[in-house]
Design a protein around this motif. Sequence first.
Motif, PDB file in Angstrom:
ATOM      1  N   PHE A 187     -32.842   2.755  35.611  1.00 36.10           N
ATOM      2  CA  PHE A 187     -33.913   3.680  35.251  1.00 36.10           C
ATOM      3  C   PHE A 187     -35.065   3.560  36.256  1.00 36.10           C
ATOM      4  CE2 PHE A 187     -31.565   3.624  31.383  1.00 36.10           C
ATOM      5  CZ  PHE A 187     -31.884   4.778  30.694  1.00 36.10           C
ATOM      6  N   GLU A 188     -35.794   4.643  36.397  1.00 34.07           N
ATOM      7  CA  GLU A 188     -36.947   4.679  37.310  1.00 34.07           C
ATOM      8  C   GLU A 188     -38.233   4.655  36.496  1.00 34.07           C
ATOM      9  OE1 GLU A 188     -38.988   7.616  40.673  1.00 34.07           O
ATOM     10  OE2 GLU A 188     -37.092   8.159  39.706  1.00 34.07           O
ATOM     11  N   ARG A 189     -39.138   3.762  36.862  1.00 37.45           N
ATOM     12  CA  ARG A 189     -40.411   3.677  36.164  1.00 37.45           C
ATOM     13  C   ARG A 189     -41.380   4.706  36.726  1.00 37.45           C
ATOM     14  NH1 ARG A 189     -43.676  -1.807  34.398  1.00 37.45           N
ATOM     15  NH2 ARG A 189     -45.386  -0.742  33.295  1.00 37.45           N
ATOM     16  N   THR A 190     -41.992   5.486  35.851  1.00 40.32           N
ATOM     17  CA  THR A 190     -42.926   6.531  36.254  1.00 40.32           C
ATOM     18  C   THR A 190     -44.170   6.464  35.380  1.00 40.32           C
ATOM     19  OG1 THR A 190     -41.917   8.150  34.743  1.00 40.32           O
ATOM     20  CG2 THR A 190     -41.035   8.048  37.002  1.00 40.32           C
ATOM     21  N   GLU A 191     -45.182   7.247  35.758  1.00 34.17           N
ATOM     22  CA  GLU A 191     -46.400   7.315  34.947  1.00 34.17           C
ATOM     23  C   GLU A 191     -46.159   8.081  33.659  1.00 34.17           C
ATOM     24  OE1 GLU A 191     -49.291   5.841  35.434  1.00 34.17           O
ATOM     25  OE2 GLU A 191     -48.495   4.865  37.228  1.00 34.17           O
ATOM     26  N   GLN A 192     -45.285   9.093  33.732  1.00 30.34           N
ATOM     27  CA  GLN A 192     -44.952   9.908  32.556  1.00 30.34           C
ATOM     28  C   GLN A 192     -43.511  10.389  32.701  1.00 30.34           C
ATOM     29  OE1 GLN A 192     -47.645  13.106  31.772  1.00 30.34           O
ATOM     30  NE2 GLN A 192     -46.283  14.123  30.314  1.00 30.34           N
ATOM     31  N   VAL A 193     -42.746  10.245  31.637  1.00 30.33           N
ATOM     32  CA  VAL A 193     -41.331  10.621  31.713  1.00 30.33           C
ATOM     33  C   VAL A 193     -41.196  12.140  31.654  1.00 30.33           C
ATOM     34  CG1 VAL A 193     -40.464   8.467  30.751  1.00 30.33           C
ATOM     35  CG2 VAL A 193     -41.068  10.323  29.218  1.00 30.33           C
ATOM     36  N   ASP A 194     -40.398  12.673  32.574  1.00 29.15           N
ATOM     37  CA  ASP A 194     -40.161  14.109  32.629  1.00 29.15           C
ATOM     38  C   ASP A 194     -38.678  14.455  32.599  1.00 29.15           C
ATOM     39  OD1 ASP A 194     -42.884  14.915  32.824  1.00 29.15           O
ATOM     40  OD2 ASP A 194     -42.874  14.311  34.927  1.00 29.15           O
ATOM     41  N   GLN A 195     -37.832  13.515  32.978  1.00 32.27           N
ATOM     42  CA  GLN A 195     -36.415  13.815  33.049  1.00 32.27           C
ATOM     43  C   GLN A 195     -35.597  12.574  32.710  1.00 32.27           C
ATOM     44  OE1 GLN A 195     -35.535  15.064  37.037  1.00 32.27           O
ATOM     45  NE2 GLN A 195     -36.389  13.241  37.983  1.00 32.27           N
ATOM     46  N   GLN A 196     -34.298  12.785  32.546  1.00 33.78           N
ATOM     47  CA  GLN A 196     -33.405  11.696  32.195  1.00 33.78           C
ATOM     48  C   GLN A 196     -33.417  10.614  33.262  1.00 33.78           C
ATOM     49  OE1 GLN A 196     -29.490  13.254  31.387  1.00 33.78           O
ATOM     50  NE2 GLN A 196     -30.232  14.830  30.016  1.00 33.78           N
ATOM     51  N   GLY A 197     -33.308   9.360  32.804  1.00 40.13           N
ATOM     52  CA  GLY A 197     -33.284   8.245  33.732  1.00 40.13           C
ATOM     53  C   GLY A 197     -34.648   7.690  34.079  1.00 40.13           C
ATOM     54  N   GLU A 198     -35.684   8.120  33.374  1.00 39.50           N
ATOM     55  CA  GLU A 198     -37.040   7.638  33.635  1.00 39.50           C
ATOM     56  C   GLU A 198     -37.581   6.901  32.413  1.00 39.50           C
ATOM     57  OE1 GLU A 198     -38.613  11.113  36.726  1.00 39.50           O
ATOM     58  OE2 GLU A 198     -39.336  11.061  34.659  1.00 39.50           O
ATOM     59  N   PHE A 199     -38.535   6.002  32.667  1.00 39.98           N
ATOM     60  CA  PHE A 199     -39.260   5.363  31.568  1.00 39.98           C
ATOM     61  C   PHE A 199     -40.692   5.098  32.009  1.00 39.98           C
ATOM     62  CE2 PHE A 199     -38.275   1.553  33.927  1.00 39.98           C
ATOM     63  CZ  PHE A 199     -39.293   0.667  33.607  1.00 39.98           C
ATOM     64  N   ALA A 200     -41.583   4.994  31.048  1.00 38.84           N
ATOM     65  CA  ALA A 200     -42.998   4.735  31.329  1.00 38.84           C
ATOM     66  C   ALA A 200     -43.525   3.756  30.289  1.00 38.84           C
ATOM     67  CB  ALA A 200     -43.803   6.033  31.303  1.00 38.84           C
ATOM     68  N   ARG A 201     -44.422   2.897  30.725  1.00 34.89           N
ATOM     69  CA  ARG A 201     -45.017   1.931  29.805  1.00 34.89           C
ATOM     70  C   ARG A 201     -46.528   2.014  29.864  1.00 34.89           C
ATOM     71  NH1 ARG A 201     -45.233  -4.720  30.128  1.00 34.89           N
ATOM     72  NH2 ARG A 201     -46.498  -4.959  28.223  1.00 34.89           N
ATOM     73  N   ARG A 202     -47.125   2.019  28.685  1.00 30.92           N
ATOM     74  CA  ARG A 202     -48.575   1.966  28.541  1.00 30.92           C
ATOM     75  C   ARG A 202     -48.887   0.939  27.463  1.00 30.92           C
ATOM     76  NH1 ARG A 202     -47.031   7.007  28.879  1.00 30.92           N
ATOM     77  NH2 ARG A 202     -47.072   7.283  26.618  1.00 30.92           N
ATOM     78  N   GLY A 203     -49.185  -0.271  27.913  1.00 29.57           N
ATOM     79  CA  GLY A 203     -49.439  -1.345  26.958  1.00 29.57           C
ATOM     80  C   GLY A 203     -48.196  -1.687  26.164  1.00 29.57           C
ATOM     81  N   GLY A 204     -48.312  -1.540  24.843  1.00 30.30           N
ATOM     82  CA  GLY A 204     -47.179  -1.844  23.963  1.00 30.30           C
ATOM     83  C   GLY A 204     -46.329  -0.642  23.639  1.00 30.30           C
ATOM     84  N   ILE A 205     -46.507   0.450  24.387  1.00 31.24           N
ATOM     85  CA  ILE A 205     -45.720   1.674  24.156  1.00 31.24           C
ATOM     86  C   ILE A 205     -44.831   1.923  25.365  1.00 31.24           C
ATOM     87  CG2 ILE A 205     -45.804   4.161  23.816  1.00 31.24           C
ATOM     88  CD1 ILE A 205     -48.441   3.813  22.380  1.00 31.24           C
ATOM     89  N   VAL A 206     -43.541   2.105  25.107  1.00 29.76           N
ATOM     90  CA  VAL A 206     -42.576   2.384  26.173  1.00 29.76           C
ATOM     91  C   VAL A 206     -41.839   3.678  25.827  1.00 29.76           C
ATOM     92  CG1 VAL A 206     -40.571   1.559  27.462  1.00 29.76           C
ATOM     93  CG2 VAL A 206     -42.278  -0.076  26.623  1.00 29.76           C
ATOM     94  N   ASP A 207     -41.952   4.655  26.701  1.00 29.55           N
ATOM     95  CA  ASP A 207     -41.219   5.911  26.552  1.00 29.55           C
ATOM     96  C   ASP A 207     -39.982   5.869  27.442  1.00 29.55           C
ATOM     97  OD1 ASP A 207     -43.140   6.946  24.819  1.00 29.55           O
ATOM     98  OD2 ASP A 207     -44.339   7.755  26.476  1.00 29.55           O
ATOM     99  N   VAL A 208     -38.834   6.210  26.868  1.00 29.63           N
ATOM    100  CA  VAL A 208     -37.566   6.143  27.599  1.00 29.63           C
ATOM    101  C   VAL A 208     -36.834   7.470  27.451  1.00 29.63           C
ATOM    102  CG1 VAL A 208     -35.415   4.882  27.926  1.00 29.63           C
ATOM    103  CG2 VAL A 208     -37.433   3.693  27.036  1.00 29.63           C
ATOM    104  N   PHE A 209     -36.407   8.021  28.579  1.00 33.82           N
ATOM    105  CA  PHE A 209     -35.617   9.260  28.573  1.00 33.82           C
ATOM    106  C   PHE A 209     -34.197   8.881  29.003  1.00 33.82           C
ATOM    107  CE2 PHE A 209     -36.429  14.062  29.142  1.00 33.82           C
ATOM    108  CZ  PHE A 209     -35.221  14.342  28.546  1.00 33.82           C
TER     109      PHE A 209
END
Length: 222
Positions: A187-209
């Motif tokens: 997976f690729e770490r980004t500031e904001q997830v927009d497409q499959q294969g990306e994830f973003a973390r902000r503190g204790g929140i992790v968004d995964v596509f």
Amino acid sequence: MLRTGGFPESPGRGAARMRKAARIAMFRGVLKNLTLRRTADKLTPGKTTTLAGVWGSSAALIAAALGKIRRAPVLYVALHPDDADDVADDMEVFSGSAVQLFPAWEADVSADHVNDEVVGERLRVCSLLREPPDERDEPVDLLVAPVMALLQPVPTPEALEAAGLTLLRGAGLSPEALCEWLIEAGFERTEQVDQQGEFARRGGIVDVFCAGMTEAVRVEFF
């Protein structure tokens, strides 16, 4: 005089409703066809049954009807990816049931292509087929695939299970450990997830596509 009730139905919506009703009635009529029912009785493992005069959209109609009569899943093999798209649309229109499309890669895929939509869709269908029918999130009664898709490799059920990560409440997994696993999985770490294969973390929140999903999921750590 005051009349209550909804707004009158628009002509366009009314015509669409009538067309849908006509398709349902036609499909039910096909299901009652005696010749087709006799053909369905001949469908047995290891034997081939040939139907003459079936072409165009009628092939999708007949295939969907045979599956309905036999109460069995149907795999429709198309010659070309574009043909597979058309067949899937026809099957869904005629039968009113959801149709799964198993796409083909148009190029060699490596681990760097985790965000490829085709890879994600193939993984989604394979994951559905791995599950018992009564535990699937979506039905796989009608499956359409081009020849090329069936000639390309797919992961084994064991590989799918080993490549996954199950998140449970109270399991003790930290955000850092989750992010590390995602990076190792491609997976690729980004500031904001927009497409499959990306994830973003902000503190204790992790968004995964994840691959094969239509939207990202959010994991919150407390």
